[in-house]
Motif scaffolding. Structure first.
Motif, PDB file in Angstrom:
ATOM      1  N   MET A  50      70.561  36.934  60.450  1.00  0.00           N
ATOM      2  CA  MET A  50      70.916  38.077  60.018  1.00  0.00           C
ATOM      3  C   MET A  50      72.308  38.482  60.108  1.00  0.00           C
ATOM      4  N   ASP A  51      72.746  38.057  61.430  1.00  0.00           N
ATOM      5  CA  ASP A  51      74.076  38.633  61.009  1.00  0.00           C
ATOM      6  C   ASP A  51      75.310  37.772  60.191  1.00  0.00           C
ATOM      7  N   ASN A  52      75.281  36.711  60.196  1.00  0.00           N
ATOM      8  CA  ASN A  52      75.377  36.055  58.940  1.00  0.00           C
ATOM      9  C   ASN A  52      76.054  36.718  58.103  1.00  0.00           C
ATOM     10  N   PHE A  53      74.820  36.173  57.225  1.00  0.00           N
ATOM     11  CA  PHE A  53      74.161  37.386  56.087  1.00  0.00           C
ATOM     12  C   PHE A  53      75.133  38.938  55.581  1.00  0.00           C
ATOM     13  N   ASP A  54      74.956  39.304  56.944  1.00  0.00           N
ATOM     14  CA  ASP A  54      75.730  41.006  56.847  1.00  0.00           C
ATOM     15  C   ASP A  54      76.998  40.525  56.318  1.00  0.00           C
ATOM     16  N   ALA A  55      78.030  39.343  57.012  1.00  0.00           N
ATOM     17  CA  ALA A  55      79.110  39.516  57.489  1.00  0.00           C
ATOM     18  C   ALA A  55      79.399  38.750  56.270  1.00  0.00           C
ATOM     19  N   LEU A  56      78.486  38.286  55.859  1.00  0.00           N
ATOM     20  CA  LEU A  56      78.959  37.576  54.467  1.00  0.00           C
ATOM     21  C   LEU A  56      78.508  39.040  52.960  1.00  0.00           C
ATOM     22  N   ILE A  57      78.184  39.467  53.452  1.00  0.00           N
ATOM     23  CA  ILE A  57      77.784  40.936  52.679  1.00  0.00           C
ATOM     24  C   ILE A  57      79.257  41.754  52.152  1.00  0.00           C
TER      25      ILE A  57
END
Length: 254
Positions: free
Chosen positions: A1-8
């Motif tokens: 989820m950290d990766n997707f948070d960074a992507l957003i």
């Protein structure tokens, strides 16, 4: 989820980078095509005074690295003239490099037009511009489109190198994303999907141009038929297609 948070969180910057890549690809692709037409026609000319300079320019830009051309335009050229901004340098380098490759596709396609077509234009006493516009180039256009499609997709991917002159295009923003995620998520997932979608748009757009060009020559279905959900039956000469109607759509006449 950290990766997707960074992507957003970095999505606006990624979009800005992708938009810059789109601008580089579209503008450079258009200018490369113009250069390809000019140098391709000159390289295929029977006149030595036109053919020799065109061959020299084509071979020079095909034979030197895009990276070297970028550095030369951005760092060396200002020693002899005004400093160009990074975007102009990126467009110029991409246009010249891929225009040289595309010029060979243009020249080869024009020389591939059957000799009988050239002889017919001579028999009709057509001027050079008239026969190129009405007879030769429309046939060559249909032949060169697959090669131009491949080169335009290569130009899209080649545009990723312009970050070295300070442009924050899509690849640059992907590298920044990698700092807060990891290389696999940033490059192998986000970058792969982004560039694939852009390449898909180019490929389908050029495919539709090819369909239209072949239809105008009587060698294939129309755009309407290709885009239609209704099945078509290819019959007759010239590659034209017809939708099955009447008894034929029900297994033929009884």
């Amino acid at each position: 989820m950290d990766n997707f948070d960074a992507l957003i969180s970095r999505a606006p910057l990624l979009w800005d980078g992708m938009w810059l890549t789109i601008q580089l690809t579209v503008i450079s692709g258009f200018l490369a095509f113009i250069l390809a037409i000019v140098f391709g026609l000159a390289a295929g000319s029977p006149k030595f005074i036109l053919r020799l300079p065109a061959r020299i320019i084509i071979e020079f830009f095909r034979g030197t690295s895009l990276l070297v051309q970028l550095f030369w335009l951005y760092y060396v050229l200002p020693l002899f003239g005004p400093q160009l901004d990074a975007f102009t340098v990126g467009v110029a380098a991409l246009s010249l490099n891929y225009g040289a490759y595309a010029a060979e596709a243009v020249r080869a396609s024009i020389t591939s037009v059957p000799k009988a077509q050239w002889e017919a234009t001579t028999a009709l006493s057509m001027s050079w511009s008239h026969k190129m516009r009405r007879i030769i180039f429309p046939q060559a256009w249909a032949l060169m489109l697959p090669s131009l499609t491949n080169l335009w997709v290569h130009l899209l991917k080649g545009s990723s190198i312009v970050y070295i002159v300070g442009l924050s295009e899509f690849t640059f923003e992907l590298l920044q994303l990698r700092r807060v995620t990891d290389w696999f998520f940033a490059l192998a997932i986000t970058g792969l999907i982004g560039y694939f979608l852009l390449a898909l748009v180019i490929t389908w757009g050029m495919h539709l141009l090819e369909v239209r060009a072949k239809f105008r020559l009587g060698r294939g279905p129309s755009l309407k038929e290709v885009l239609s959900l209704k099945p078509t039956l290819h019959v007759g000469t010239g590659g034209r297609s017809m939708a099955p109607t009447g008894n034929q759509s029900q297994g033929g006449p009884r």
